[in-house]
Design an enzyme around this catalytic site. Structure first.
Site, PDB file in Angstrom:
ATOM      1  N   CYS A   9      13.205  15.620 -90.566  1.00  0.00           N
ATOM      2  CA  CYS A   9      14.225  15.100 -89.652  1.00  0.00           C
ATOM      3  C   CYS A   9      13.641  13.857 -88.983  1.00  0.00           C
ATOM      4  O   CYS A   9      12.732  13.235 -89.533  1.00  0.00           O
ATOM      5  CB  CYS A   9      14.683  16.158 -88.651  1.00  0.00           C
ATOM      6  N   ARG A  15      15.176  19.873 -85.723  1.00  0.00           N
ATOM      7  CA  ARG A  15      15.773  20.388 -86.958  1.00  0.00           C
ATOM      8  C   ARG A  15      14.770  20.772 -88.031  1.00  0.00           C
ATOM      9  O   ARG A  15      14.864  21.843 -88.624  1.00  0.00           O
ATOM     10  CB  ARG A  15      16.770  19.373 -87.517  1.00  0.00           C
ATOM     11  N   ASP A 127      21.840  16.371 -84.996  1.00  0.00           N
ATOM     12  CA  ASP A 127      20.668  16.405 -84.133  1.00  0.00           C
ATOM     13  C   ASP A 127      21.061  17.015 -82.792  1.00  0.00           C
ATOM     14  O   ASP A 127      21.880  16.447 -82.073  1.00  0.00           O
ATOM     15  CB  ASP A 127      20.140  14.986 -83.939  1.00  0.00           C
TER      16      ASP A 127
END
Length: 163
Positions: A9, A15, A127
């Protein structure tokens, strides 16, 4: 030799460490812990050396996952180390494919939600960093939903490999 998967990420604090923890648990449940290695990294180095975001840690622990993590930045030389590089959103996918030294390396990059047959048209795991705790729970749900399909694909790739 182990089959190696890296989740990527942006900062490697929300994440991708979540995906790493969830997928590692799926690998262990499937009895593939000696065959498949799971790691994560970020496209940027803003949080290198830091732990996962406390909200990521909380949602992982609340759901029975390990949450030990130290953020790091993905290095293009790592393409030789990994069999599969999993991007958490389309921006990461583009960045990673640009970083790939060869076309073969670029082909190793896939979107996580592409492994979820029930995913909506949006390929991204959003996100949750700038939002509330419920965004982290939603992120976990998406990661869990894609993990079964990813495990099935990795299992096919690793058939016949010994631990």
């Amino acid at each position: 030799m182990a089959y190696r998967v890296c989740f990527v990420c942006t900062g490697n604090i929300c994440r991708s460490p979540m995906a790493e923890s969830v997928f590692r648990a799926r690998v262990e449940e499937a009895g593939l812990a000696g065959v498949v290695e799971v790691e994560s990294a970020g496209t940027d180095g803003w949080h290198e050396g830091e732990g996962a975001d406390p909200r990521t840690v909380a949602v992982l622990e609340e759901n029975g996952y390990a949450a030990d993590h130290t953020a790091r930045r993905f290095d293009p030389s790592w393409f030789t180390l990994f069999d599969l590089v999993i991007a958490l959103d389309a921006g990461h996918l583009r960045t990673l494919r640009r970083l790939a030294p060869t076309a073969r390396d670029a082909d190793k990059v896939r979107l996580l939600r592409s492994y979820d047959p029930g995913a909506d048209a949006d390929p991204d795991v959003p996100d949750p960093y700038y939002g509330e705790a419920d965004g982290f729970s939603a992120c976990l749900e998406m990661v869990e939903a894609a993990s079964a399909g990813l495990l099935s694909s990795v299992r096919e790739q690793t058939e016949g490999r010994a631990a």
